[in-house]
Scaffold this motif. Structure first.
Motif, PDB file in Angstrom:
ATOM      1  N   PHE A 125      23.762 -14.742  -2.761  1.00 34.29           N
ATOM      2  CA  PHE A 125      24.341 -13.442  -3.093  1.00 34.29           C
ATOM      3  C   PHE A 125      23.371 -12.264  -3.017  1.00 34.29           C
ATOM      4  CE2 PHE A 125      22.965 -15.024  -7.245  1.00 34.29           C
ATOM      5  CZ  PHE A 125      22.318 -13.920  -7.782  1.00 34.29           C
ATOM      6  N   TYR A 126      22.141 -12.507  -2.547  1.00 33.68           N
ATOM      7  CA  TYR A 126      21.189 -11.395  -2.472  1.00 33.68           C
ATOM      8  C   TYR A 126      21.778 -10.259  -1.627  1.00 33.68           C
ATOM      9  CZ  TYR A 126      17.254  -8.462  -1.331  1.00 33.68           C
ATOM     10  OH  TYR A 126      16.445  -7.373  -1.163  1.00 33.68           O
ATOM     11  N   GLU A 127      21.668  -9.033  -2.123  1.00 37.10           N
ATOM     12  CA  GLU A 127      22.163  -7.880  -1.372  1.00 37.10           C
ATOM     13  C   GLU A 127      21.174  -6.736  -1.503  1.00 37.10           C
ATOM     14  OE1 GLU A 127      26.798  -7.320  -1.958  1.00 37.10           O
ATOM     15  OE2 GLU A 127      25.844  -7.790  -3.875  1.00 37.10           O
ATOM     16  N   ASP A 128      21.094  -5.908  -0.458  1.00 38.60           N
ATOM     17  CA  ASP A 128      20.535  -4.576  -0.683  1.00 38.60           C
ATOM     18  C   ASP A 128      21.508  -3.562  -0.110  1.00 38.60           C
ATOM     19  OD1 ASP A 128      19.853  -4.770   2.021  1.00 38.60           O
ATOM     20  OD2 ASP A 128      17.802  -5.372   1.543  1.00 38.60           O
ATOM     21  N   PHE A 129      21.398  -2.341  -0.619  1.00 36.30           N
ATOM     22  CA  PHE A 129      22.446  -1.374  -0.352  1.00 36.30           C
ATOM     23  C   PHE A 129      21.876  -0.106   0.264  1.00 36.30           C
ATOM     24  CE2 PHE A 129      23.219  -3.750  -4.250  1.00 36.30           C
ATOM     25  CZ  PHE A 129      24.439  -4.354  -4.009  1.00 36.30           C
ATOM     26  N   GLN A 133       0.882  -1.174   0.000  1.00 37.00           N
ATOM     27  CA  GLN A 133       0.000   0.000   0.000  1.00 37.00           C
ATOM     28  C   GLN A 133       0.914   1.217   0.000  1.00 37.00           C
ATOM     29  OE1 GLN A 133      -3.046  -0.035   3.012  1.00 37.00           O
ATOM     30  NE2 GLN A 133      -3.521   2.135   2.742  1.00 37.00           N
ATOM     31  N   LEU A 134       0.819   1.982  -1.063  1.00 31.11           N
ATOM     32  CA  LEU A 134       1.707   3.135  -1.251  1.00 31.11           C
ATOM     33  C   LEU A 134       0.941   4.384  -0.847  1.00 31.11           C
ATOM     34  CD1 LEU A 134       4.573   3.544  -2.508  1.00 31.11           C
ATOM     35  CD2 LEU A 134       3.400   3.971  -4.679  1.00 31.11           C
ATOM     36  N   ARG A 135       1.464   5.059   0.174  1.00 29.34           N
ATOM     37  CA  ARG A 135       0.716   6.203   0.703  1.00 29.34           C
ATOM     38  C   ARG A 135       0.774   7.383  -0.260  1.00 29.34           C
ATOM     39  NH1 ARG A 135       2.964   4.604   6.447  1.00 29.34           N
ATOM     40  NH2 ARG A 135       1.021   4.058   7.465  1.00 29.34           N
ATOM     41  N   ALA A 136      -0.374   8.027  -0.408  1.00 30.90           N
ATOM     42  CA  ALA A 136      -0.488   9.129  -1.369  1.00 30.90           C
ATOM     43  C   ALA A 136       0.396  10.301  -0.961  1.00 30.90           C
ATOM     44  CB  ALA A 136      -1.940   9.580  -1.471  1.00 30.90           C
ATOM     45  N   GLY A 137       0.911  10.982  -1.962  1.00 25.13           N
ATOM     46  CA  GLY A 137       1.586  12.256  -1.765  1.00 25.13           C
ATOM     47  C   GLY A 137       2.918  12.167  -1.056  1.00 25.13           C
ATOM     48  N   GLN A 138       3.545  10.990  -1.099  1.00 21.60           N
ATOM     49  CA  GLN A 138       4.785  10.811  -0.335  1.00 21.60           C
ATOM     50  C   GLN A 138       5.738   9.937  -1.141  1.00 21.60           C
ATOM     51  OE1 GLN A 138       3.836   9.318   3.555  1.00 21.60           O
ATOM     52  NE2 GLN A 138       5.804   8.326   3.749  1.00 21.60           N
ATOM     53  N   ASP A 139       6.990  10.367  -1.281  1.00 20.93           N
ATOM     54  CA  ASP A 139       7.967   9.559  -2.013  1.00 20.93           C
ATOM     55  C   ASP A 139       8.324   8.327  -1.199  1.00 20.93           C
ATOM     56  OD1 ASP A 139       7.935  11.474  -3.888  1.00 20.93           O
ATOM     57  OD2 ASP A 139      10.077  11.926  -3.838  1.00 20.93           O
ATOM     58  N   PHE A 140       8.395   7.188  -1.864  1.00 23.03           N
ATOM     59  CA  PHE A 140       8.885   5.978  -1.206  1.00 23.03           C
ATOM     60  C   PHE A 140      10.072   5.444  -2.000  1.00 23.03           C
ATOM     61  CE2 PHE A 140       8.971   1.356  -0.779  1.00 23.03           C
ATOM     62  CZ  PHE A 140       9.264   1.290   0.581  1.00 23.03           C
ATOM     63  N   SER A 141      11.251   5.423  -1.373  1.00 22.23           N
ATOM     64  CA  SER A 141      12.477   4.963  -2.055  1.00 22.23           C
ATOM     65  C   SER A 141      13.032   3.745  -1.331  1.00 22.23           C
ATOM     66  CB  SER A 141      13.534   6.072  -2.054  1.00 22.23           C
ATOM     67  OG  SER A 141      13.027   7.225  -2.699  1.00 22.23           O
ATOM     68  N   PRO A 142      12.699   2.538  -1.818  1.00 21.52           N
ATOM     69  CA  PRO A 142      13.242   1.333  -1.185  1.00 21.52           C
ATOM     70  C   PRO A 142      14.755   1.257  -1.396  1.00 21.52           C
ATOM     71  CG  PRO A 142      12.096   0.759  -3.223  1.00 21.52           C
ATOM     72  CD  PRO A 142      11.889   2.229  -3.003  1.00 21.52           C
ATOM     73  N   ARG A 143      15.414   0.431  -0.594  1.00 24.38           N
ATOM     74  CA  ARG A 143      16.852   0.260  -0.771  1.00 24.38           C
ATOM     75  C   ARG A 143      17.133  -0.342  -2.146  1.00 24.38           C
ATOM     76  NH1 ARG A 143      19.598  -0.124   4.288  1.00 24.38           N
ATOM     77  NH2 ARG A 143      21.014  -1.758   3.572  1.00 24.38           N
ATOM     78  N   ARG A 144      18.258   0.060  -2.715  1.00 23.79           N
ATOM     79  CA  ARG A 144      18.687  -0.524  -3.983  1.00 23.79           C
ATOM     80  C   ARG A 144      19.003  -2.002  -3.727  1.00 23.79           C
ATOM     81  NH1 ARG A 144      23.317  -0.491  -7.194  1.00 23.79           N
ATOM     82  NH2 ARG A 144      24.635   0.122  -5.455  1.00 23.79           N
ATOM     83  N   ARG A 145      18.553  -2.893  -4.617  1.00 26.01           N
ATOM     84  CA  ARG A 145      18.763  -4.309  -4.333  1.00 26.01           C
ATOM     85  C   ARG A 145      19.231  -5.076  -5.557  1.00 26.01           C
ATOM     86  NH1 ARG A 145      13.914  -6.874  -2.044  1.00 26.01           N
ATOM     87  NH2 ARG A 145      12.933  -7.709  -3.879  1.00 26.01           N
ATOM     88  N   SER A 146      19.839  -6.234  -5.277  1.00 26.60           N
ATOM     89  CA  SER A 146      20.401  -7.026  -6.373  1.00 26.60           C
ATOM     90  C   SER A 146      19.314  -7.746  -7.161  1.00 26.60           C
ATOM     91  CB  SER A 146      21.411  -8.037  -5.827  1.00 26.60           C
ATOM     92  OG  SER A 146      20.822  -8.831  -4.819  1.00 26.60           O
ATOM     93  N   ALA A 147      18.102  -7.829  -6.614  1.00 26.26           N
ATOM     94  CA  ALA A 147      17.014  -8.548  -7.288  1.00 26.26           C
ATOM     95  C   ALA A 147      16.392  -7.693  -8.383  1.00 26.26           C
ATOM     96  CB  ALA A 147      15.945  -8.945  -6.276  1.00 26.26           C
ATOM     97  N   SER A 148      15.937  -8.328  -9.443  1.00 28.23           N
ATOM     98  CA  SER A 148      15.101  -7.629 -10.420  1.00 28.23           C
ATOM     99  C   SER A 148      13.646  -7.865 -10.026  1.00 28.23           C
ATOM    100  CB  SER A 148      15.354  -8.125 -11.842  1.00 28.23           C
ATOM    101  OG  SER A 148      14.882  -9.444 -12.020  1.00 28.23           O
TER     102      SER A 148
END
Ligand code: GTQ
Length: 357
Positions: free
Chosen positions: A353-357, A278-293
């Protein structure tokens, strides 16, 4: 050039020898033996710090593709298609590879009233996420799963499955499969079977796995557990659970639920992972960069996503491709939006090897 001039501070060569640096008769002699030197290709196979990515940040608009999917319903009868699917092909990989990301195949499947997509099973694992229509169903190993918009239905590797439609109007769903990887392994094949004798009762999501934290008692300590105890995840439950989670989640944190095996708490399938956000309106959501596509499907709402600098404006029914290691920001406009995520994190975790950064 002195060889030591070409070393970086870690003692590795700045540039490696090329094929052209070798005597042609040497190259011919080893090629004749079906042998190749590694070093001219080493940096291509193992680039420094970041993988080479051909996958483009991309979006398929449902309103663009839908008319062509309905037209396919007129052009190609179900017995000439078996599965009437338009495959979402990432332009970074062309039209032949049939991939949305290197590890994720995604298609839009249409079934019309009275049609049957006949029973088969195959080595790739598939899931269905219902987009529109009522009256569709998928039978998985004798368990008949109704398909309502937003429902997730699993058809794990080698499980029998067939689809049908007992209602009126078109039924469309999103197929996501781990097909690219299985095909690359030269392990992809299907077996056809007679129609399944489906039980008349409701699927397990409606009577065995209704609430988190409550399991059928008999499943405790059972030596031979069903590997996939819950194969349908009704959207009405997921949406309600997201609302409840939102009420106790800080505004800057993700309101996101993972679909898991209720008996093990592990991802419900071994290769691909699924979650609803659920993505809240009017607010940027930036998840961590991750190795998964990943592939993101818009369940409800509108907004935009910036993926590696590419801005994609989306609305209900649209589907986006997110490359590995991408920098991502999502933004819902107007009211909260709901997103369905497919990713290859389970596969990457299993391989260590899964990573998030
Ligand atoms: O519905 O079984 O998109 O076998 C591709 C292969 C769907 C299916 C796809 C399949 C199916």
């Amino acid at each position: 050039m002195n060889a030591t001039d070409a070393l970086n501070p870690l003692g590795h060569a700045a540039s490696l020898g090329r094929l052209e640096d070798l005597p042609p008769e040497y190259v011919r002699a080893i090629h004749d033996l079906s042998v190749a030197p590694l070093w001219p290709q080493l940096r291509g196979l193992l680039p420094r710090h970041q993988p080479v990515r051909h996958t483009q940040p991309f979006m398929w608009r449902y309103q663009d593709v839908r008319p062509h999917l309905l037209r396919a319903g007129e052009l190609t009868p179900i017995d000439k298609a078996e599965r009437r699917v338009l495959v979402l092909c990432n332009p970074g990989h062309g039209l032949d590879k049939l991939v949305a990301t290197p590890s994720i195949y995604v298609g839009l499947q249409l079934i019309l009233p009275g049609e049957v997509a006949p029973n088969h099973r195959h080595t790739p694992t598939a899931v269905r996420f219902v987009i529109e229509g009522e009256g569709g169903y998928t039978t998985v190993n004798g368990e008949k799963c109704p398909m309502h918009p937003g429902d997730l239905i699993l058809t794990p590797a080698l499980n029998w499955h067939e689809h049908g439609h007992e209602g009126s109007g078109p039924v469309v769903w999103l197929d996501a499969l781990d097909l690219p990887f299985i095909y690359q392994m030269e392990a992809s094949y299907a077996i056809e079977g007679p129609p399944q004798a489906a039980g008349a009762g409701p699927d397990a999501s409606q009577n065995r796995y209704l609430r988190a934290g409550l399991l059928p008692y008999a499943s405790l300590g059972q030596a031979l557990r069903p590997q996939y105890p819950q194969i349908r995840f009704p959207w009405q439950d997921v949406r309600q659970a997201l609302g409840a989670l939102a009420s106790v989640t800080a505004r800057d944190e993700a309101v996101q639920l993972a679909y898991v095996n209720p008996e093990t708490g592990r991802p419900c399938l071994p290769t691909l992972g699924f979650s609803a956000q659920q993505l809240r309106a009017g607010q940027d959501f930036s998840p961590r960069r991750r190795s998964a596509s990943s592939v993101i499907h818009v369940i409800e709402g509108r907004g935009e996503s910036e993926i590696d600098g590419v801005t994609l404006k989306w609305t209900q029914g649209d589907t986006l491709a997110v490359p590995t290691h991408a920098q991502v920001t999502h933004r819902a406009t107007g009211r909260d939006a709901y997103l369905f995520h497919v990713d290859d994190a389970p596969m990457q975790r299993a391989l260590g090897f899964y990573e998030d950064f």
